[in-house]
Every structure is written in structure tokens, then in C-alpha cells.
Write a protein that holds these residues in place. Sequence first.
Motif, short mmCIF file in Angstrom:
data_model
loop_
_atom_site.label_atom_id
_atom_site.label_comp_id
_atom_site.label_asym_id
_atom_site.label_seq_id
_atom_site.Cartn_x
_atom_site.Cartn_y
_atom_site.Cartn_z
N GLU A 153 0.83 -1.21 0.00
CA GLU A 153 0.00 0.00 0.00
C GLU A 153 0.86 1.26 0.00
O GLU A 153 2.05 1.21 0.33
N SER A 154 0.21 2.40 -0.32
CA SER A 154 0.92 3.69 -0.27
C SER A 154 1.20 4.06 1.19
O SER A 154 0.71 3.41 2.10
N ASP A 155 1.97 5.16 1.35
CA ASP A 155 2.40 5.56 2.70
C ASP A 155 1.21 5.83 3.62
O ASP A 155 1.13 5.30 4.72
N VAL A 156 0.28 6.68 3.16
CA VAL A 156 -0.91 6.99 3.97
C VAL A 156 -2.14 6.91 3.06
O VAL A 156 -2.16 7.54 2.00
N VAL A 157 -3.10 6.14 3.47
CA VAL A 157 -4.27 5.89 2.64
C VAL A 157 -5.54 6.02 3.48
O VAL A 157 -5.53 5.68 4.66
N ILE A 158 -6.59 6.53 2.86
CA ILE A 158 -7.89 6.54 3.54
C ILE A 158 -8.79 5.48 2.90
O ILE A 158 -9.07 5.53 1.70
N ASN A 159 -9.20 4.52 3.69
CA ASN A 159 -10.18 3.54 3.24
C ASN A 159 -11.45 3.77 4.03
O ASN A 159 -11.41 4.24 5.16
N CYS A 160 -12.59 3.43 3.43
CA CYS A 160 -13.76 3.53 4.28
C CYS A 160 -14.66 2.33 4.11
O CYS A 160 -14.63 1.65 3.09
N GLY A 161 -15.41 2.07 5.15
CA GLY A 161 -16.31 0.92 5.15
C GLY A 161 -17.73 1.39 5.31
O GLY A 161 -18.04 2.13 6.23
N VAL A 162 -18.59 1.03 4.36
CA VAL A 162 -19.98 1.43 4.48
C VAL A 162 -20.74 0.39 5.29
O VAL A 162 -20.26 -0.70 5.53
N SER A 163 -21.93 0.78 5.70
CA SER A 163 -22.72 -0.15 6.49
C SER A 163 -24.08 -0.28 5.82
O SER A 163 -24.16 -0.41 4.63
N GLY A 164 -25.16 -0.21 6.54
CA GLY A 164 -26.46 -0.06 5.90
C GLY A 164 -27.37 -1.25 5.79
O GLY A 164 -28.20 -1.30 4.87
N PRO A 165 -27.31 -2.25 6.70
CA PRO A 165 -28.29 -3.34 6.63
C PRO A 165 -29.73 -2.83 6.74
O PRO A 165 -30.62 -3.34 6.06
N GLY A 166 -29.95 -1.80 7.55
CA GLY A 166 -31.30 -1.26 7.75
C GLY A 166 -31.90 -0.75 6.45
O GLY A 166 -33.09 -0.91 6.17
N VAL A 167 -31.04 -0.12 5.63
CA VAL A 167 -31.50 0.44 4.36
C VAL A 167 -31.91 -0.68 3.40
O VAL A 167 -32.92 -0.59 2.71
N VAL A 168 -31.11 -1.74 3.37
CA VAL A 168 -31.42 -2.88 2.50
C VAL A 168 -32.73 -3.52 2.93
O VAL A 168 -33.60 -3.82 2.12
N LYS A 169 -32.88 -3.68 4.24
CA LYS A 169 -34.11 -4.30 4.74
C LYS A 169 -35.33 -3.45 4.37
O LYS A 169 -36.34 -3.96 3.89
N ALA A 170 -35.21 -2.14 4.57
CA ALA A 170 -36.32 -1.24 4.26
C ALA A 170 -36.68 -1.32 2.78
O ALA A 170 -37.86 -1.31 2.42
N ALA A 171 -35.67 -1.43 1.92
CA ALA A 171 -35.94 -1.52 0.48
C ALA A 171 -36.66 -2.83 0.17
O ALA A 171 -37.57 -2.86 -0.67
N LEU A 172 -36.27 -3.90 0.86
CA LEU A 172 -36.89 -5.21 0.59
C LEU A 172 -38.33 -5.27 1.09
O LEU A 172 -39.14 -6.02 0.55
N GLU A 173 -38.63 -4.47 2.10
CA GLU A 173 -40.01 -4.46 2.61
C GLU A 173 -40.99 -4.02 1.52
O GLU A 173 -42.16 -4.37 1.55
N LYS A 174 -40.47 -3.27 0.55
CA LYS A 174 -41.36 -2.76 -0.51
C LYS A 174 -41.59 -3.78 -1.62
O LYS A 174 -42.40 -3.55 -2.52
N VAL A 175 -40.86 -4.89 -1.61
CA VAL A 175 -41.04 -5.89 -2.69
C VAL A 175 -41.47 -7.24 -2.13
O VAL A 175 -41.08 -8.29 -2.64
N LYS A 176 -42.23 -7.20 -1.07
CA LYS A 176 -42.75 -8.43 -0.45
C LYS A 176 -43.42 -9.33 -1.47
O LYS A 176 -44.22 -8.86 -2.28
N GLY A 177 -43.09 -10.62 -1.44
CA GLY A 177 -43.78 -11.59 -2.28
C GLY A 177 -43.31 -11.63 -3.73
O GLY A 177 -43.71 -12.50 -4.49
N GLU A 178 -42.44 -10.72 -4.12
CA GLU A 178 -41.97 -10.74 -5.50
C GLU A 178 -40.84 -11.76 -5.65
O GLU A 178 -40.29 -12.25 -4.68
N SER A 179 -40.49 -12.06 -6.92
CA SER A 179 -39.51 -13.14 -7.15
C SER A 179 -38.11 -12.76 -6.67
O SER A 179 -37.82 -11.59 -6.43
N MET A 180 -37.25 -13.76 -6.59
CA MET A 180 -35.88 -13.54 -6.14
C MET A 180 -35.13 -12.60 -7.08
O MET A 180 -34.22 -11.90 -6.65
N ASP A 181 -35.51 -12.60 -8.37
CA ASP A 181 -34.85 -11.67 -9.30
C ASP A 181 -35.08 -10.24 -8.83
O ASP A 181 -34.16 -9.42 -8.85
N VAL A 182 -36.30 -9.97 -8.41
CA VAL A 182 -36.65 -8.61 -7.96
C VAL A 182 -35.90 -8.29 -6.67
O VAL A 182 -35.39 -7.18 -6.49
#
Lengths: 458, 89
Positions: free
Chosen positions: A215-244
Motif C-alpha cells: 500500500e501507499s504511505d498513507v491511505v484513507i479507506n472507508c467501510g460502508v454499512s447499511g443493513p437497515g436500508v437494504v431491509k427497508a428496500a426489501l419491505e417494498k417488494v414483499k412476495g416478488e420473485s428472487m430476481d426482484v
Amino acid sequence: MTLCTSYRRPVLETEKIMETVRMVSEEKLDLRTITMGISLLDCIDSDSDRACQKIYDKITKKAKDLVRVGEEIETEFGIPVANKRITVTPISLIAAASGDHDYVKYALALDRAAKTVGVDFIGGYSALVQKGYQNGDKTLIKSLPEALTQTDLVCASVNVGSTRTGINMDAVKEMGEVVKKASELDYMNNAKMVIFCNAVEDNPFMAGGFHGVGESDVVINCGVSGPGVVKAALEKVKGESMDVVAETIKKTAFKVTRMGQLVGTTAAKRLGAKFGIVDLSLAPTAAIGDSIAEILEEIGLSSVGAHGTTAALAMLNDAVKKGGIMACSHVGGLSGAFIPVSEDAGMIKAVNAGYLNVSKLEAMTAVCSVGLDMIAVPGDIEASTISGMIADEAAIGMINAKTTAVRVIPVPGKKVGDTVEFGGLLGYAPIMDVSHASSAAMISRGGTIPAPVHSFKN
Amino acid sequence: MRAILTTIGKDKTGIIAGVSCYLAQNDINIVDVSQTIMDGYFTMMMMVDVDDAAADFEKLTQELDALGTKLGVDINIRNQEMYDAMHQL
């Protein structure tokens, strides 16, 4: 009354602005970490006191504004940044020049530096022994329990295997003993220590983060999170196929990652460092509504641990990567879904209900981002049983050419069914049962499990 | 720097006046504004220019938060780049 004027393009897109506001305020969208990677290769010195001083000086100089800039970004973008962290070059490489008999001094220097700059964790008290030990590795591994006990913020990791080199079974054996010894001194030590196969060099997540030599001498990496956001998005597609479902996760991951990319590049610019990678991991917290288990349950399992869990997790992991990769310039780290037990309210619930055990978790690690993570086990577990768990996980990583890890926490005096509290982001965990059959004879053999042949992959 | 200011809450008299009055007092220019009722909630979005603002961003955030409490609404201010990053390719 509705007012709307035009400016370049329709700027005030009500729905989209509302979506962002909702993601942050209700769905707990946050950035898990901004992590500064700092190379310590220029701090090597045969005099360990001088080396420690150089390490302290370099970290406190390079990271002096890290927390301030992190907080500035939090306010300006309105996105909480859960942790600010530092990773450094594996200390076994830095300390090897000194000929000291233990490296606790180095751990103390890291701890002091981390406290001075005000970060949450510092990672890199690490050794890479996938193919064999150098003297520095031996000394570092021996000093792990003591180093972790004497420090507060230092995180450690040991890489015991890789797809290209096989598994160092001597290290696997030794790490079982180290985990056990560390827990006898203080069980919290093991929350700060990870044993890897195929460790990655740009991982901003603890306890396994370190700053690779490429790696380079000094680097900024970041880690995102967001399980809650994914869950909320999935709540809107209840019952739809796995593709959706997969498509929905992809789109959500894209947006979350764009946020990570913006915050990461902004932080790097303000700190005068190079921007490294966004780690696309979905990292849960013990708060309700911020759980990987709840996403899997939203997909349609009555509880995580039900048959189908591994398939759902595999799809989730893949969709997160597909969505995230296009959203940012450089993806790296572990990138996938974390399934720690103690840090995920849904996982804790499933263990308590008897739906989730170590075997199912092990199967899930074949398709997720890390491994047996934050699992509390009875304090009287045999060291060789821990080594057996490490060997199994390392084998899954080695054969599947992916990163796997073990972070098990034997808790002295506790038995199956009890609960242990870790606090903060680490949450709490029920003590889980492990196999009572012995792995001792196999583990005591030591040696190396040869690297797998990959031309006959199936 | 351009920022997006969102005000969400139960509709009542004086919300727009309260917010725009604060902005004027702090030398923050409103570049664009849209207001609607969504799901029964008063929802106002403003694009503002904070380059000449009397206070720094952290202070603005705190004061707007306090103003929101007084007016009974949620007020948020964020750098516009955030929304662009998430929703524009």
C-alpha cells in the motif's frame, strides 16, 4: 402551495431527497468507518525504544486531523461515522529488526498514539504466517495475550493460511492456545483478535485490519454499512420473485456505496492522503433494525438458521457487490455481508431460539464476507477445539479462494445458555455450544496443509 | 457551498416564516425552494448558498436543530454533494 423553479436541471427532486433523509434518520444508514492506513516501514530500527518513538511520532503526525475531519464530514453531510480508525503495517515486520523478546512495547506505543489522536481502534498488531514463521512472527504471536491485555485500542490479527500457500497448521495449533490464554487473562482480548485465511491488505474493519506492505504511505479507506436500508428496500417488494429481490439489493447497494465513495474521497482530500478503497461490507450493529439476520428474514425465512439461509446470504452478498462495484472507483477490503453473532440483534435472537448453531454459521461463512465472528463459547473449551474451528474456517477460505476468519471468545466461568456483554459496537452474545469430540490428535500433528490444486476446480 | 435544507413535520402556521427568517438573519441565500404535503406531512426543501453564512456549518446545524424543536418540525441541512452522489450518475 407548491413552488418550484428550475436551475440547470430539476435540482429539488423531492422523492430522492426524501429517500436520502429517510435512509439516514429512520433506516440507520451510516458509515461504519473511516480508516487511515499508515505504513510504518520507515520506522524500523534495531533499537526498539527508538522504533516505538518513531511509530508514535508518525501516527500522531499523520492522523492528527483524522477525528476532526471525520466529525466535520459527519456534520456537513449529515451522515454518522460510527468509528474512526487507524491501520498500520504488521508489527511483526517492523519489530523483527529489534531482537526484543516480546513486542508488548510496540503495542503500548500504538495504544498511546491511538489515544493521542482520539481514534476508536488501531489495527496491525499482526503477523502473516501463511507459509511459515520468521522470528518476528514467533515473538509477536507469543506476546499477543499480554499485548492485548495491556492495551485498550490495539487490535491484532494473524494470517494462518492462503489459497496459494496452504494452511500453516503449526500456527493453527498455536493460535488455539493463544486464544485460550488470552481469554484467561481477559476474555475481551479475543474480541480484539482475528485469525485469518487469505487476509486482505486494505481492510478497514477491525479487528482484522492492517496496512499491507504493497500500500501507499498513507491511505484513507472507508467501510460502508447499511443493513437497515437494504431491509427497508426489501419491505417494498414483499412476495416478488428472487430476481426482484436481487435487483432491489443491487440498487440499494449502489446508493449506499456512492455515499461511501463521496465521504471517502472527501476525507482523503481534506487529510492530504490518497484515497484507497470502499469496503462494500454490510456491517450490522446490535441495534434493532440494523441487522443482517433481519434482511435474511425479510427475504422470507422465519428465522436466520432455517434451511435456505445460506442461499439467501449468497444472493445478498453477490447483489451487494454487483451494486457497489459500479458505484465507486476502487472496491476492496472484505466486501460482503458480515455475520457476527454478538453484533447483530437478529443473530442473537436466532441463537437464543435454538435456530442457529456453530455448524450452520460455518456453512454460511462459505458464502459470506468473513467467518465465525464474535462467537462466545464456554471458557473451558479445549485449545485444540479452537484450533479445529480455525482449521475448518481456513480450509473453507483456502479452497474457495476467499477470505475467512475466526473470532471466537471463550468466556471463563460461563456455560452454554449464559450471556456475555461486550459493550458498544461489539454488542452482547449468548454462549454457544461447540462439538465435544476432540480434534487434539490432528491439531498436534502440526506441519502444513498443502495448497490446493485449482486446475480441477469443481 | 450549496446545501439542501429539509423541513418535515406537522403542518402549522409560521414554519416557512420561521425558517426563512433564520436564513435571512444569517446571510444564507435561498437558491431554490419547493414545498408540498407528503403523506400528510408538511415537507419543504430548500437549496441554499452558505458561502456568506454568518456561522460555520456546525453552528448552523445546531441552531437549525433548535429552531426545528421550537417550530415542532425536523430540520436537516446537508451538503448538496451528498444528494448528487447518491442519485446522479
